[in-house]
Design a protein around this motif. Structure first.
Motif, PDB file in Angstrom:
ATOM      1  N   THR A 254       0.779  -1.135  -0.073  1.00 26.43           N
ATOM      2  CA  THR A 254       0.083   0.173   0.034  1.00 26.43           C
ATOM      3  C   THR A 254       0.777   1.124   0.026  1.00 26.43           C
ATOM      4  O   THR A 254       1.676   1.312   0.731  1.00 26.43           O
ATOM      5  N   GLU A 255       0.377   2.232  -0.838  1.00 24.17           N
ATOM      6  CA  GLU A 255       1.193   3.513  -0.949  1.00 24.17           C
ATOM      7  C   GLU A 255       0.242   4.432  -0.302  1.00 24.17           C
ATOM      8  O   GLU A 255      -0.769   4.648  -0.566  1.00 24.17           O
ATOM      9  N   TRP A 256       0.954   5.094   0.738  1.00 24.01           N
ATOM     10  CA  TRP A 256      -0.051   5.980   1.574  1.00 24.01           C
ATOM     11  C   TRP A 256       0.210   7.481   1.133  1.00 24.01           C
ATOM     12  O   TRP A 256       1.479   7.855   0.924  1.00 24.01           O
ATOM     13  N   ARG A 257      -0.790   7.961   0.956  1.00 31.18           N
ATOM     14  CA  ARG A 257      -0.664   9.643   0.449  1.00 31.18           C
ATOM     15  C   ARG A 257      -1.295  10.589   1.438  1.00 31.18           C
ATOM     16  O   ARG A 257      -2.452  10.185   1.893  1.00 31.18           O
ATOM     17  N   TRP A 258      -0.511  11.426   1.677  1.00 33.59           N
ATOM     18  CA  TRP A 258      -1.162  12.380   2.725  1.00 33.59           C
ATOM     19  C   TRP A 258      -2.088  13.259   1.830  1.00 33.59           C
ATOM     20  O   TRP A 258      -1.478  13.858   0.799  1.00 33.59           O
ATOM     21  N   ARG A 259      -3.224  13.728   2.317  1.00 28.02           N
ATOM     22  CA  ARG A 259      -3.969  14.709   1.676  1.00 28.02           C
ATOM     23  C   ARG A 259      -4.330  15.812   2.630  1.00 28.02           C
ATOM     24  O   ARG A 259      -3.968  15.609   3.783  1.00 28.02           O
ATOM     25  N   ALA A 260      -4.580  17.011   1.985  1.00 30.68           N
ATOM     26  CA  ALA A 260      -4.882  18.077   3.099  1.00 30.68           C
ATOM     27  C   ALA A 260      -5.653  17.552   4.243  1.00 30.68           C
ATOM     28  O   ALA A 260      -5.636  18.241   5.196  1.00 30.68           O
ATOM     29  N   TRP A 261      -6.936  16.956   3.921  1.00 33.34           N
ATOM     30  CA  TRP A 261      -7.879  17.075   4.905  1.00 33.34           C
ATOM     31  C   TRP A 261      -7.254  16.159   6.055  1.00 33.34           C
ATOM     32  O   TRP A 261      -7.598  16.157   7.367  1.00 33.34           O
ATOM     33  N   MET A 262      -6.311  15.046   5.688  1.00 33.13           N
ATOM     34  CA  MET A 262      -5.848  14.318   6.805  1.00 33.13           C
ATOM     35  C   MET A 262      -4.883  15.136   7.535  1.00 33.13           C
ATOM     36  O   MET A 262      -4.832  14.811   8.760  1.00 33.13           O
ATOM     37  N   VAL A 263      -4.050  15.827   6.935  1.00 31.82           N
ATOM     38  CA  VAL A 263      -3.191  16.734   7.844  1.00 31.82           C
ATOM     39  C   VAL A 263      -3.918  17.648   8.928  1.00 31.82           C
ATOM     40  O   VAL A 263      -3.614  17.622   9.917  1.00 31.82           O
ATOM     41  N   ALA A 264      -5.073  18.249   8.230  1.00 36.64           N
ATOM     42  CA  ALA A 264      -6.029  18.866   8.951  1.00 36.64           C
ATOM     43  C   ALA A 264      -6.639  18.245  10.100  1.00 36.64           C
ATOM     44  O   ALA A 264      -6.633  18.589  11.192  1.00 36.64           O
ATOM     45  N   ALA A 265      -7.009  16.973   9.873  1.00 31.97           N
ATOM     46  CA  ALA A 265      -7.717  15.986  10.662  1.00 31.97           C
ATOM     47  C   ALA A 265      -6.973  15.533  11.942  1.00 31.97           C
ATOM     48  O   ALA A 265      -6.941  15.691  13.216  1.00 31.97           O
ATOM     49  N   LEU A 266      -5.607  15.284  11.512  1.00 33.72           N
ATOM     50  CA  LEU A 266      -4.517  15.022  12.509  1.00 33.72           C
ATOM     51  C   LEU A 266      -4.216  16.343  13.517  1.00 33.72           C
ATOM     52  O   LEU A 266      -4.038  15.878  14.410  1.00 33.72           O
ATOM     53  N   ALA A 267      -4.074  17.314  12.728  1.00 34.50           N
ATOM     54  CA  ALA A 267      -3.709  18.536  13.667  1.00 34.50           C
ATOM     55  C   ALA A 267      -4.930  18.841  14.384  1.00 34.50           C
ATOM     56  O   ALA A 267      -4.680  19.261  15.807  1.00 34.50           O
ATOM     57  N   THR A 268      -6.189  18.785  14.050  1.00 28.97           N
ATOM     58  CA  THR A 268      -7.113  18.969  14.973  1.00 28.97           C
ATOM     59  C   THR A 268      -7.020  18.026  16.258  1.00 28.97           C
ATOM     60  O   THR A 268      -7.467  18.489  17.275  1.00 28.97           O
ATOM     61  N   LEU A 269      -6.815  16.751  15.774  1.00 29.86           N
ATOM     62  CA  LEU A 269      -7.035  16.054  16.880  1.00 29.86           C
ATOM     63  C   LEU A 269      -5.848  16.179  18.007  1.00 29.86           C
ATOM     64  O   LEU A 269      -6.220  16.164  19.088  1.00 29.86           O
ATOM     65  N   LEU A 270      -4.673  16.333  17.330  1.00 22.66           N
ATOM     66  CA  LEU A 270      -3.525  16.638  18.238  1.00 22.66           C
ATOM     67  C   LEU A 270      -3.871  17.982  18.985  1.00 22.66           C
ATOM     68  O   LEU A 270      -3.705  18.028  20.475  1.00 22.66           O
ATOM     69  N   GLY A 271      -4.452  18.972  18.407  1.00 22.48           N
ATOM     70  CA  GLY A 271      -5.058  20.366  19.091  1.00 22.48           C
ATOM     71  C   GLY A 271      -5.926  20.027  20.283  1.00 22.48           C
ATOM     72  O   GLY A 271      -5.624  20.579  21.232  1.00 22.48           O
ATOM     73  N   LEU A 272      -6.888  19.232  19.593  1.00 21.77           N
ATOM     74  CA  LEU A 272      -7.997  18.977  20.779  1.00 21.77           C
ATOM     75  C   LEU A 272      -7.509  18.494  22.077  1.00 21.77           C
ATOM     76  O   LEU A 272      -7.583  18.687  23.301  1.00 21.77           O
ATOM     77  N   VAL A 273      -6.527  17.455  21.901  1.00 20.95           N
ATOM     78  CA  VAL A 273      -5.867  16.531  23.067  1.00 20.95           C
ATOM     79  C   VAL A 273      -5.101  17.539  23.772  1.00 20.95           C
ATOM     80  O   VAL A 273      -4.897  17.679  25.162  1.00 20.95           O
ATOM     81  N   LEU A 274      -4.197  18.606  23.202  1.00 18.30           N
ATOM     82  CA  LEU A 274      -3.156  19.419  23.724  1.00 18.30           C
ATOM     83  C   LEU A 274      -4.268  20.386  24.668  1.00 18.30           C
ATOM     84  O   LEU A 274      -3.951  20.794  25.862  1.00 18.30           O
ATOM     85  N   VAL A 275      -5.362  20.981  24.091  1.00 17.52           N
ATOM     86  CA  VAL A 275      -6.145  21.741  24.694  1.00 17.52           C
ATOM     87  C   VAL A 275      -6.703  21.219  26.129  1.00 17.52           C
ATOM     88  O   VAL A 275      -6.798  21.879  27.038  1.00 17.52           O
ATOM     89  N   THR A 276      -7.297  19.874  25.931  1.00 18.74           N
ATOM     90  CA  THR A 276      -7.837  19.366  26.835  1.00 18.74           C
ATOM     91  C   THR A 276      -6.613  19.228  28.074  1.00 18.74           C
ATOM     92  O   THR A 276      -7.007  19.379  29.260  1.00 18.74           O
ATOM     93  N   ALA A 277      -5.558  18.672  27.614  1.00 17.47           N
ATOM     94  CA  ALA A 277      -4.476  18.561  28.802  1.00 17.47           C
ATOM     95  C   ALA A 277      -4.238  19.950  29.611  1.00 17.47           C
ATOM     96  O   ALA A 277      -4.137  19.816  30.618  1.00 17.47           O
ATOM     97  N   VAL A 278      -4.254  20.840  28.681  1.00 19.38           N
ATOM     98  CA  VAL A 278      -3.710  22.319  29.253  1.00 19.38           C
ATOM     99  C   VAL A 278      -4.975  22.767  30.194  1.00 19.38           C
ATOM    100  O   VAL A 278      -4.812  23.356  31.384  1.00 19.38           O
ATOM    101  N   LEU A 279      -6.352  22.528  29.536  1.00 16.35           N
ATOM    102  CA  LEU A 279      -7.456  23.009  30.431  1.00 16.35           C
ATOM    103  C   LEU A 279      -7.419  22.150  31.628  1.00 16.35           C
ATOM    104  O   LEU A 279      -7.807  22.660  32.788  1.00 16.35           O
ATOM    105  N   ALA A 280      -7.291  20.744  31.715  1.00 15.90           N
ATOM    106  CA  ALA A 280      -7.306  20.150  32.829  1.00 15.90           C
ATOM    107  C   ALA A 280      -6.287  20.262  33.739  1.00 15.90           C
ATOM    108  O   ALA A 280      -6.586  20.080  35.034  1.00 15.90           O
ATOM    109  N   ARG A 281      -5.187  20.966  33.441  1.00 16.38           N
ATOM    110  CA  ARG A 281      -4.271  21.405  34.662  1.00 16.38           C
ATOM    111  C   ARG A 281      -4.425  22.938  34.794  1.00 16.38           C
ATOM    112  O   ARG A 281      -3.978  23.550  35.967  1.00 16.38           O
ATOM    113  N   GLY A 282      -5.057  23.795  34.313  1.00 16.70           N
ATOM    114  CA  GLY A 282      -5.295  25.129  34.366  1.00 16.70           C
ATOM    115  C   GLY A 282      -6.301  25.359  35.095  1.00 16.70           C
ATOM    116  O   GLY A 282      -6.295  25.283  36.290  1.00 16.70           O
TER     117      GLY A 282
END
Lengths: 253, 307
Positions: free
Chosen positions: A225-253
């Motif tokens: 399988t050849e995996w190709r990154w598309r724009a929406w995938m990058v956006a989705a991963l970034a959103t996920l990472l962002g959500l996790v980060l925000v949750t982690a920060v809010l939980a400590r703040g």
């Protein structure tokens, strides 16, 4: 027994399985790490991360009962391991059981450890349910794990179930030859069987490796399988990472 | 609980153990690349698969308990310490990724416990006890058994320390329960390691005798180091029992750096209890059992000296 019972939902077309394995691995790991490291008592954050995993499960079209069934084994272990928290955390007793007492902080900690474990575990289970192991290995290789480790893993993947079946066969044979034997001879048997499996493992690995070399193996287990990154995938991963980060920060703040 | 699941460790412990494990693994990868022969690749794969399969095999210890192989000493004794640590890391990774035995976030901690403490630490013990008992198949097996026992205790202490530093469980019960459980498991680990290595030595001496026995001259050093360690432990017991607050303060500071936020479950709940005792007691216990088992091996030696 084979790996197919593990990753049977890897071939179901869905936004999750369309993502490159690296993205899935990074995403699942970030959710698991984010959940596992929440400070004690951060219930809303745990719930938010749990909801995130639930959304991913729906997106990946993995049946929830299957996910729960896979989680039950490790979860039973977590339950067993964390039960001690009920009585070993000092604090106000809420339930007196004679010589030990269940304490209030103990109950809180028990509950939250369990919650963290459930969220982290579900992320991990979702990852292996939707990703084939060779793809996972490819992702690990892309994340620059030492070459020795990925080579060992790829060979181990080929051998794992063979060895486990061999182990079961040898044990069954040994047991039927020694029906009704006591604990001591069972112990001796188990050790002898394990030693036999180790010798066979080495012999088989050398044979396999020679065969792989003869077919042009150069230290990499190729995936088709050849995996190709598309724009929406990058956006989705970034959103996920962002959500996790925000949750982690809010939980400590 | 040799494989710590997710949820039991705090963020600082997760980060710290991951960093420590990554540093050791990077060193191991570099070292093993320098000496990796072509033949070793299949051996590493087989070792990984074997440790994994063997961890499925539960070993009855009697009284309804069972344990499985950790494999630290077995693997490092066969493939060497650096490759061995990488193999054990691969096992931790497969256990966490495929079978959820041990958490994904806890991979760093589990690697530190099982690969670095169990494998690397176990190898040091193996080499040390090999240096003490010398050449020969029986002695090699005995040395491996002693090392396996010690390495399992080491794993138990590491798990207990991580749980305590995370503020999950107070140190005292953690050490008693996790350490004690590993003390029982250690017996099985020693027996299994000895049995498997013994069988392997007979069948494939080229693999099992890969680790060289230190020459006689270094053996004297070994005795010296052992004596020094026991002496230090005895002195430390005295110091710790007279001033138990030194270690407490150190642990408190670690807890304060890592810190759970105030108002949830409080800071480390064990800051009141004297911590010096169990730690030093555990260290002394390890040394005493080590000395005892080593003595037993030594006594068993004349029967088959020139094998």
């Amino acid at each position: 027994m084979s790996f197919h019972h593990l990753d049977q939902f890897a071939t179901v077309p869905s936004p999750v399985t369309a993502m490159p394995p690296v993205a899935r691995l990074v995403g699942a790991t970030s959710v698991a790490v984010g959940a596992a490291t929440l400070p004690l008592g951060a219930w809303p954050a745990a719930a938010a991360l749990g909801a995130l995993v639930a959304a991913m499960t729906l997106l990946a079209r993995v049946p929830v009962p299957l996910l729960l069934r896979r989680m039950s084994g490790p979860l039973a272990f977590v339950l067993l391991a964390s039960a001690g928290l009920l009585v070993f955390v000092p604090g106000d007793p809420v339930l007196d059981l004679g010589w030990v007492a269940v304490t209030r902080p103990g109950v809180e900690r028990f509950g939250f450890v369990l919650a963290r474990a459930v969220v982290a575990l579900s992320a991990a289970v979702l990852l292996v349910t939707t990703t084939e192991f060779p793809d996972l290995l490819d992702a690990l290789r892309r994340l620059r794990l030492p070459r020795v480790v990925t080579t060992a893993l790829s060979l181990a993947y080929r051998l794992l179930y063979l060895l486990m079946e061999e182990l079961e066969r040898l044990l069954r044979a040994a047991r039927s030859r020694n029906a009704g034997a006591g604990a001591a001879s069972r112990r001796r048997l188990a050790a002898g069987v394990a030693a036999a499996v180790l010798q066979r493992a080495f012999a088989r690995a050398e044979r396999t490796h020679r065969a792989m070399l003869a077919r042009g193996y150069q230290g990499e287990l190729a995936t088709l399988t050849e995996w190709r990154w598309r724009a929406w995938m990058v956006a989705a991963l970034a959103t996920l990472l962002g959500l996790v980060l925000v949750t982690a920060v809010l939980a400590r703040g | 609980m040799a494989h710590i699941p997710d949820g039991f460790l705090s963020a600082p412990v997760v980060a710290g153990t991951a960093a420590a494990a990554a540093a050791v693994l990077a060193l191991a990868a570099q070292r093993s690349r320098q000496r990796l022969e072509e033949r070793e690749a299949p051996v590493l794969g087989a070792a990984t698969a074997f440790v994994f399969a063997a961890q499925m095999l539960n070993f009855p210890l009697g009284a309804g308990t069972s344990a499985h192989l950790l494999g630290g000493v077995l693997v490092t004794a066969v493939v060497g310490p650096w490759s061995g640590m990488l193999v054990l890391f691969a096992v931790v990774l497969v256990q966490a990724l495929l079978f959820q035995d041990g958490g994904i976030a806890a991979v760093g901690a589990n690697t530190l416990n099982l690969a670095v403490c169990g494998g690397g630490g176990g190898f040091v013990l193996y080499k040390l006890s090999l240096g003490l008992v010398g050449e020969g198949r029986r002695r090699r097996v005995g040395a491996a058994a002693v090392a396996a026992f010690g390495s399992t205790l080491l794993v138990g202490c590491a798990v207990a320390a991580e749980l305590a530093l995370s503020g999950t469980v107070p140190l005292m019960p953690a050490l008693v329960i996790v350490g004690g459980a590993h003390g029982i498991v250690a017996v099985g680990e020693a027996a299994l390691t000895a049995a498997i290595l013994g069988a392997l030595l007979r069948a494939r001496p080229d693999l099992a005798a890969a680790v060289a026995v230190p020459p006689r001259a270094t053996r004297r050093w070994g005795y010296g180091v052992l004596a020094l360690a026991v002496g230090l432990a005895v002195v430390a017991t005295g110091v710790a029992s007279s001033r138990p607050d030194v270690l407490t303060a150190a642990l408190d500071r670690l807890g304060a750096v890592g810190g759970e936020p105030a108002g949830t479950a409080g800071s480390l709940p064990n800051s009141r209890s004297p911590i010096g005792g169990p730690w030093v007691a555990a260290a002394v216990g390890v040394l005493i059992t080590f000395a005892l088992v080593w003595g037993a091996v030594r006594l068993a030696r004349p029967r088959r000296s020139r094998s």
